[in-house]
Design a protein around this motif. Structure first.
Motif, PDB file in Angstrom:
ATOM      1  N   ARG A  19      -2.331 -15.110  13.208  1.00 19.42           N
ATOM      2  CA  ARG A  19      -2.559 -16.529  12.913  1.00 19.42           C
ATOM      3  C   ARG A  19      -2.584 -16.814  11.417  1.00 19.42           C
ATOM      4  O   ARG A  19      -2.923 -17.915  11.009  1.00 19.42           O
ATOM      5  N   GLY A  20      -2.273 -15.810  10.612  1.00 18.62           N
ATOM      6  CA  GLY A  20      -2.139 -16.035   9.182  1.00 18.62           C
ATOM      7  C   GLY A  20      -3.331 -15.640   8.336  1.00 18.62           C
ATOM      8  O   GLY A  20      -3.362 -15.947   7.148  1.00 18.62           O
ATOM      9  N   CYS A  21      -4.320 -14.970   8.921  1.00 17.41           N
ATOM     10  CA  CYS A  21      -5.507 -14.560   8.154  1.00 17.41           C
ATOM     11  C   CYS A  21      -5.328 -13.156   7.598  1.00 17.41           C
ATOM     12  O   CYS A  21      -4.682 -12.314   8.212  1.00 17.41           O
ATOM     13  N   ARG A  22      -5.915 -12.920   6.441  1.00 20.21           N
ATOM     14  CA  ARG A  22      -6.082 -11.557   5.926  1.00 20.21           C
ATOM     15  C   ARG A  22      -7.434 -11.094   6.442  1.00 20.21           C
ATOM     16  O   ARG A  22      -8.437 -11.773   6.231  1.00 20.21           O
ATOM     17  N   VAL A  23      -7.452  -9.969   7.106  1.00 19.91           N
ATOM     18  CA  VAL A  23      -8.668  -9.513   7.767  1.00 19.91           C
ATOM     19  C   VAL A  23      -9.095  -8.156   7.224  1.00 19.91           C
ATOM     20  O   VAL A  23      -8.285  -7.252   7.091  1.00 19.91           O
ATOM     21  N   THR A  24     -10.367  -8.048   6.925  1.00 24.08           N
ATOM     22  CA  THR A  24     -10.992  -6.789   6.546  1.00 24.08           C
ATOM     23  C   THR A  24     -11.929  -6.417   7.679  1.00 24.08           C
ATOM     24  O   THR A  24     -12.611  -7.283   8.219  1.00 24.08           O
ATOM     25  N   THR A  25     -11.966  -5.146   8.056  1.00 24.47           N
ATOM     26  CA  THR A  25     -12.830  -4.742   9.164  1.00 24.47           C
ATOM     27  C   THR A  25     -13.890  -3.749   8.707  1.00 24.47           C
ATOM     28  O   THR A  25     -13.717  -3.055   7.710  1.00 24.47           O
ATOM     29  N   ALA A  26     -14.978  -3.714   9.471  1.00 27.91           N
ATOM     30  CA  ALA A  26     -16.046  -2.745   9.249  1.00 27.91           C
ATOM     31  C   ALA A  26     -16.666  -2.414  10.604  1.00 27.91           C
ATOM     32  O   ALA A  26     -16.760  -3.276  11.478  1.00 27.91           O
ATOM     33  N   PRO A  27     -17.109  -1.184  10.793  1.00 24.60           N
ATOM     34  CA  PRO A  27     -17.666  -0.758  12.075  1.00 24.60           C
ATOM     35  C   PRO A  27     -19.145  -1.089  12.273  1.00 24.60           C
ATOM     36  O   PRO A  27     -19.671  -0.934  13.374  1.00 24.60           O
ATOM     37  N   ASP A  28     -19.808  -1.551  11.229  1.00 22.86           N
ATOM     38  CA  ASP A  28     -21.237  -1.862  11.375  1.00 22.86           C
ATOM     39  C   ASP A  28     -21.695  -2.776  10.246  1.00 22.86           C
ATOM     40  O   ASP A  28     -20.981  -2.993   9.270  1.00 22.86           O
ATOM     41  N   GLY A  29     -22.902  -3.294  10.408  1.00 22.22           N
ATOM     42  CA  GLY A  29     -23.453  -4.221   9.437  1.00 22.22           C
ATOM     43  C   GLY A  29     -23.685  -3.618   8.062  1.00 22.22           C
ATOM     44  O   GLY A  29     -23.524  -4.292   7.046  1.00 22.22           O
ATOM     45  N   VAL A  30     -24.040  -2.354   8.021  1.00 22.54           N
ATOM     46  CA  VAL A  30     -24.307  -1.704   6.739  1.00 22.54           C
ATOM     47  C   VAL A  30     -23.025  -1.623   5.911  1.00 22.54           C
ATOM     48  O   VAL A  30     -23.012  -1.976   4.725  1.00 22.54           O
ATOM     49  N   GLU A  31     -21.934  -1.188   6.532  1.00 21.90           N
ATOM     50  CA  GLU A  31     -20.663  -1.103   5.806  1.00 21.90           C
ATOM     51  C   GLU A  31     -20.155  -2.494   5.430  1.00 21.90           C
ATOM     52  O   GLU A  31     -19.628  -2.703   4.338  1.00 21.90           O
ATOM     53  N   ALA A  32     -20.333  -3.452   6.333  1.00 25.97           N
ATOM     54  CA  ALA A  32     -19.906  -4.820   6.043  1.00 25.97           C
ATOM     55  C   ALA A  32     -20.647  -5.380   4.836  1.00 25.97           C
ATOM     56  O   ALA A  32     -20.054  -6.022   3.968  1.00 25.97           O
ATOM     57  N   LEU A  33     -21.938  -5.132   4.766  1.00 26.84           N
ATOM     58  CA  LEU A  33     -22.720  -5.619   3.632  1.00 26.84           C
ATOM     59  C   LEU A  33     -22.232  -4.989   2.334  1.00 26.84           C
ATOM     60  O   LEU A  33     -22.160  -5.665   1.302  1.00 26.84           O
ATOM     61  N   GLN A  34     -21.867  -3.732   2.383  1.00 26.49           N
ATOM     62  CA  GLN A  34     -21.351  -3.061   1.189  1.00 26.49           C
ATOM     63  C   GLN A  34     -20.082  -3.754   0.701  1.00 26.49           C
ATOM     64  O   GLN A  34     -19.911  -3.980  -0.495  1.00 26.49           O
ATOM     65  N   VAL A  35     -19.203  -4.121   1.623  1.00 28.11           N
ATOM     66  CA  VAL A  35     -17.966  -4.803   1.242  1.00 28.11           C
ATOM     67  C   VAL A  35     -18.285  -6.198   0.701  1.00 28.11           C
ATOM     68  O   VAL A  35     -17.670  -6.657  -0.266  1.00 28.11           O
ATOM     69  N   LEU A  36     -19.260  -6.869   1.294  1.00 28.29           N
ATOM     70  CA  LEU A  36     -19.650  -8.193   0.816  1.00 28.29           C
ATOM     71  C   LEU A  36     -20.250  -8.133  -0.592  1.00 28.29           C
ATOM     72  O   LEU A  36     -20.204  -9.116  -1.320  1.00 28.29           O
ATOM     73  N   LYS A  37     -20.795  -7.008  -0.965  1.00 25.79           N
ATOM     74  CA  LYS A  37     -21.304  -6.848  -2.335  1.00 25.79           C
ATOM     75  C   LYS A  37     -20.154  -6.848  -3.336  1.00 25.79           C
ATOM     76  O   LYS A  37     -20.328  -7.248  -4.478  1.00 25.79           O
ATOM     77  N   GLU A  38     -18.995  -6.389  -2.881  1.00 28.10           N
ATOM     78  CA  GLU A  38     -17.832  -6.278  -3.760  1.00 28.10           C
ATOM     79  C   GLU A  38     -17.037  -7.571  -3.862  1.00 28.10           C
ATOM     80  O   GLU A  38     -16.432  -7.836  -4.887  1.00 28.10           O
ATOM     81  N   ARG A  39     -17.018  -8.358  -2.788  1.00 28.41           N
ATOM     82  CA  ARG A  39     -16.253  -9.607  -2.809  1.00 28.41           C
ATOM     83  C   ARG A  39     -16.700 -10.532  -1.695  1.00 28.41           C
ATOM     84  O   ARG A  39     -17.350 -10.114  -0.748  1.00 28.41           O
TER      85      ARG A  39
END
Length: 143
Positions: A19-39
């Motif tokens: 549908r035109g989205c760029r998607v980043t994935t993470a297997p859990d909340g801890v890893e997702a939070l780490q990525v959110l710290k970066e961008r």
């Protein structure tokens, strides 16, 4: 796209990419939070129930780091749901989809976030532009 179930995470990510989205994935909340710290991201889709840290934990932590994400979360859940008090604050500004979910329902929620529609304004209407081609790519956090 955040989900501990790899098959679900990848299937939803593929659907959003189509549908035109760029998607980043993470297997859990801890890893997702780490990525959110970066961008930052335009939207965050997360499973509610995951080992260690679930979707509500991620939402609370993400808003501390990035307050601009308020109103940009979609929580995907199956039974059992947490106590209503646990969900009440989340439901004031965020979106919620129950499993089994329809890809159209999920897309409608994401599209409302990308279009800036406040939670609760959709009134359950069908997708607003189902036949339009995907718009420009946007960063969608699929943790």
């Amino acid at each position: 796209m955040v989900d501990d179930n790899a098959a679900m995470r990848e299937a939803l990510a593929r659907s959003l990419v189509r549908r035109g989205c760029r998607v980043t994935t993470a297997p859990d909340g801890v890893e997702a939070l780490q990525v959110l710290k970066e961008r930052s991201f335009d939207a965050v889709i997360t499973d509610l129930n995951m080992p260690e840290r679930g979707g509500l934990w991620l939402w609370r932590q993400a808003l501390v780091l990035r307050p601009e994400l308020r109103g940009r979360f979609v929580l995907i859940a199956s039974e059992p749901l947490p106590e209503p008090r646990s969900l009440s604050l989340f439901m004031e500004t965020e979106r919620f989809v129950l499993k089994p979910l329809s890809l159209e329902t999920l897309w409608r929620q994401v599209e409302e976030i990308l279009d800036g529609v406040p939670r609760g304004d959709s009134g359950g209407a069908p997708p607003s532009r189902p036949s339009e081609p995907p718009r420009g790519r946007r960063s969608l956090r699929s943790v």
